[in-house]
Write an enzyme that holds these catalytic residues in place. Structure first.
Site, PDB file in Angstrom:
ATOM      1  N   SER A 234      14.612  -2.016   0.117  1.00 41.12           N
ATOM      2  CA  SER A 234      15.424  -2.527   1.233  1.00 41.12           C
ATOM      3  C   SER A 234      14.847  -3.833   1.769  1.00 41.12           C
ATOM      4  CB  SER A 234      15.433  -1.522   2.388  1.00 41.12           C
ATOM      5  OG  SER A 234      16.007  -0.321   1.953  1.00 41.12           O
ATOM      6  N   GLU A 306      12.141  -5.968   6.133  1.00 42.65           N
ATOM      7  CA  GLU A 306      11.203  -4.888   5.812  1.00 42.65           C
ATOM      8  C   GLU A 306      10.117  -5.431   4.872  1.00 42.65           C
ATOM      9  OE1 GLU A 306      13.001  -1.113   5.137  1.00 42.65           O
ATOM     10  OE2 GLU A 306      11.426  -0.526   3.721  1.00 42.65           O
TER      11      GLU A 306
HETATM   12  C1  LIG Z   1      13.160  -0.184  -6.105  1.00 48.10           C
HETATM   13  C2  LIG Z   1      12.458   0.069  -4.808  1.00 48.10           C
HETATM   14  C3  LIG Z   1      12.840   1.143  -4.003  1.00 48.10           C
HETATM   15  C4  LIG Z   1      12.178   1.385  -2.786  1.00 48.10           C
HETATM   16  N1  LIG Z   1      12.556   2.460  -2.040  1.00 48.10           N
HETATM   17  C5  LIG Z   1      11.908   2.731  -0.878  1.00 48.10           C
HETATM   18  C6  LIG Z   1      12.261   3.875  -0.101  1.00 48.10           C
HETATM   19  O1  LIG Z   1      13.116   4.663  -0.453  1.00 48.10           O
HETATM   20  N2  LIG Z   1      11.582   4.080   1.059  1.00 48.10           N
HETATM   21  C7  LIG Z   1      10.597   3.243   1.470  1.00 48.10           C
HETATM   22  O2  LIG Z   1       9.995   3.502   2.543  1.00 48.10           O
HETATM   23  N3  LIG Z   1      10.254   2.148   0.767  1.00 48.10           N
HETATM   24  C8  LIG Z   1      10.870   1.872  -0.403  1.00 48.10           C
HETATM   25  N4  LIG Z   1      10.523   0.775  -1.144  1.00 48.10           N
HETATM   26  C9  LIG Z   1       9.493  -0.154  -0.631  1.00 48.10           C
HETATM   27  C10 LIG Z   1       8.076   0.176  -1.137  1.00 48.10           C
HETATM   28  O3  LIG Z   1       8.129   0.835  -2.378  1.00 48.10           O
HETATM   29  C11 LIG Z   1       7.306   1.029  -0.163  1.00 48.10           C
HETATM   30  O4  LIG Z   1       7.207   0.405   1.090  1.00 48.10           O
HETATM   31  C12 LIG Z   1       5.893   1.359  -0.680  1.00 48.10           C
HETATM   32  O5  LIG Z   1       5.383   2.398   0.115  1.00 48.10           O
HETATM   33  C13 LIG Z   1       4.929   0.179  -0.643  1.00 48.10           C
HETATM   34  O6  LIG Z   1       3.757   0.590  -1.331  1.00 48.10           O
HETATM   35  P1  LIG Z   1       2.884  -0.429  -2.200  1.00 48.10           P
HETATM   36  O7  LIG Z   1       1.720   0.340  -2.711  1.00 48.10           O
HETATM   37  O8  LIG Z   1       3.692  -1.120  -3.209  1.00 48.10           O
HETATM   38  O9  LIG Z   1       2.392  -1.430  -1.064  1.00 48.10           O
HETATM   39  P2  LIG Z   1       2.222  -3.014  -1.174  1.00 48.10           P
HETATM   40  O10 LIG Z   1       3.553  -3.659  -1.287  1.00 48.10           O
HETATM   41  O11 LIG Z   1       1.196  -3.351  -2.191  1.00 48.10           O
HETATM   42  O12 LIG Z   1       1.612  -3.313   0.274  1.00 48.10           O
HETATM   43  C14 LIG Z   1       2.378  -3.066   1.439  1.00 48.10           C
HETATM   44  C15 LIG Z   1       1.413  -3.118   2.644  1.00 48.10           C
HETATM   45  O13 LIG Z   1       0.519  -2.010   2.563  1.00 48.10           O
HETATM   46  C16 LIG Z   1      -0.830  -2.456   2.600  1.00 48.10           C
HETATM   47  N5  LIG Z   1      -1.632  -1.565   1.742  1.00 48.10           N
HETATM   48  C17 LIG Z   1      -1.339  -1.114   0.503  1.00 48.10           C
HETATM   49  N6  LIG Z   1      -2.299  -0.280   0.067  1.00 48.10           N
HETATM   50  C18 LIG Z   1      -3.233  -0.217   1.053  1.00 48.10           C
HETATM   51  C19 LIG Z   1      -4.472   0.476   1.211  1.00 48.10           C
HETATM   52  N7  LIG Z   1      -4.977   1.281   0.253  1.00 48.10           N
HETATM   53  N8  LIG Z   1      -5.171   0.299   2.361  1.00 48.10           N
HETATM   54  C20 LIG Z   1      -4.681  -0.498   3.350  1.00 48.10           C
HETATM   55  N9  LIG Z   1      -3.529  -1.183   3.256  1.00 48.10           N
HETATM   56  C21 LIG Z   1      -2.808  -1.034   2.129  1.00 48.10           C
HETATM   57  C22 LIG Z   1      -0.790  -3.891   2.046  1.00 48.10           C
HETATM   58  O14 LIG Z   1      -1.922  -4.639   2.487  1.00 48.10           O
HETATM   59  C23 LIG Z   1       0.517  -4.384   2.649  1.00 48.10           C
HETATM   60  O15 LIG Z   1       0.324  -4.789   3.978  1.00 48.10           O
HETATM   61  C24 LIG Z   1      11.142   0.519  -2.362  1.00 48.10           C
HETATM   62  C25 LIG Z   1      10.766  -0.565  -3.174  1.00 48.10           C
HETATM   63  C26 LIG Z   1      11.412  -0.773  -4.384  1.00 48.10           C
HETATM   64  C27 LIG Z   1      10.956  -1.923  -5.261  1.00 48.10           C
END
Ligand SMILES: Cc1cc2nc3c(=O)[nH]c(=O)nc-3n(C[C@H](O)[C@H](O)[C@H](O)COP(=O)(O)OP(=O)(O)OC[C@H]3O[C@@H](n4cnc5c(N)ncnc54)[C@H](O)[C@@H]3O)c2cc1C
Length: 313
Positions: A234, A306
């Site tokens: 999103s 977001e």
């Molecule tokens: C196809 C698709 C579908 C999605 N559907 C959803 C959904 O249904 N619901 C939803 O909520 N989101 C959704 N998302 C968004 C995303 O997947 C989530 O927000 C996910 O939880 C982000 O995790 P990430 O590990 O990729 O974080 P990143 O993108 O790598 O980081 C996000 C934030 O978290 C911090 N972070 C990451 N790991 C740590 C750690 N270990 N310690 C401290 N800080 C940390 C980073 O510094 C950054 O500020 C979707 C994304 C995609 C591409």
């Protein structure tokens, strides 16, 4: 500068590490093998006065075309997975809830969908709603990821995190600190805690029923076009005050398919912005601004992105 078991690379292109497949190089990109490595990296960054960015799966960030100055820490090797039985008092992990439920301890770098599948297919329900969602456990905790009317914060017992001086603390669940797309990690210690691992309260379930449910969720995501093109899920948060999901507002404003450079509003889902293949991060950012501006102009509602802009914007 760094003496660690894991890996450190200079000038690592960040498009390789984000689901938008866009973004320039990180000055330094490190993959710590364990907590000791992480502590050394954080100490070195402090000595050299370098900024630190903690990377999960890169599925909710938009990295600038000019990249990220300082150090990016990739958490992928923090991937432990451990089930503690209801009777296990040994490590003091979660039994303090007294619920008698199984406790799952998982590393922050484990892909959250893998954690869902591993637990669900072995008869532990609780994280199964996250199957098919990109990103890591750490990222899901930081964002308080939610889908299918459930939120990851509902399942947490405790989280262990390291501060920038290398000190590890255990944070127990306090519901007041969590909200819609909000976790305490966004503000606590100046947003500088690195999540290492977390314990979740699980519920015994029937593995085949859990697997069927998970496959249905993944199929549902597929049918909504989540995996069709590079994106970050999103683009804008929802807000009850708008009276409709952000995607509906965007669609009503006729913005589906709107394009800037190589970025466009997905023709199949108005709240997803996609990289058509050659998008610069700047195209994506301009499109986010354009969509928010047009929606505000015609509805008066100010949507909040977001997706998090990261790096040298
Ligand atoms: C196809 C698709 C579908 C999605 N559907 C959803 C959904 O249904 N619901 C939803 O909520 N989101 C959704 N998302 C968004 C995303 O997947 C989530 O927000 C996910 O939880 C982000 O995790 P990430 O590990 O990729 O974080 P990143 O993108 O790598 O980081 C996000 C934030 O978290 C911090 N972070 C990451 N790991 C740590 C750690 N270990 N310690 C401290 N800080 C940390 C980073 O510094 C950054 O500020 C979707 C994304 C995609 C591409």
């Amino acid at each position: 500068m760094f003496n660690i078991k894991g890996m450190v690379i200079a000038s690592e292109p960040m498009w390789r590490h984000t689901t938008f497949a866009a973004g320039g190089p990180a000055d330094l990109f490190a993959v710590p093998a364990d907590g000791k490595d992480l502590r050394s990296l954080l100490a070195a960054a402090r000595r050299e006065e370098k900024d630190v960015f903690i990377l999960g799966g890169g599925s909710n960030i938009l990295v600038a075309d000019s990249g990220i100055r300082g150090l990016v820490v990739d958490t992928r090797l923090f991937n432990e997975y451990r089930v503690e039985s209801a009777g296990d008092k040994g490590s003091g992990t979660g039994r303090e809830t007294g619920s008698g439920k199984p406790v799952l301890v998982i590393g922050a770098g484990l892909p959250v969908s893998d954690a869902a599948w591993m637990s669900g297919s072995s008869g532990l329900g609780g994280l199964d709603f996250l199957f098919g969602m990109p990103g890591t456990v750490g990222g899901a905790l930081w964002m308080n990821a939610r889908c299918y009317d459930e939120e990851i914060s509902e399942k947490i017992l405790w989280i262990e995190a390291m501060d920038r001086s290398g000190r590890i603390s255990r944070i127990t669940m306090n519901k007041k600190e969590w909200g819609y797309k909000h976790s305490p990690f966004q503000t606590r210690n100046g947003g500088e805690l690195t999540i290492l691992r977390a314990a979740f309260s699980m519920s015994p379930g029937e593995p085949s029923a859990l697997k069927t449910g998970m496959r249905e969720k993944r199929d549902n995501r597929e049918s909504k076009g989540h995996y069709k093109a590079p994106c970050a899920g999103s683009a804008f948060k929802n807000n009850r005050a708008f009276g409709a999901p952000s995607g509906v507002l965007i669609e009503k404003c006729g913005l589906k398919g709107l394009r800037i450079g190589g970025a466009s509003v997905a023709p199949w889902h108005a709240n997803i912005i996609i990289n058509e293949g050659s998008a610069k991060a700047a195209d994506i950012r301009r499109l986010l601004d354009e969509v928010a501006g047009k929606v505000a102009e015609s509805t008066g509602f100010h949507m909040e992105p977001e997706v998090l802009p990261v790096g040298d914007w």
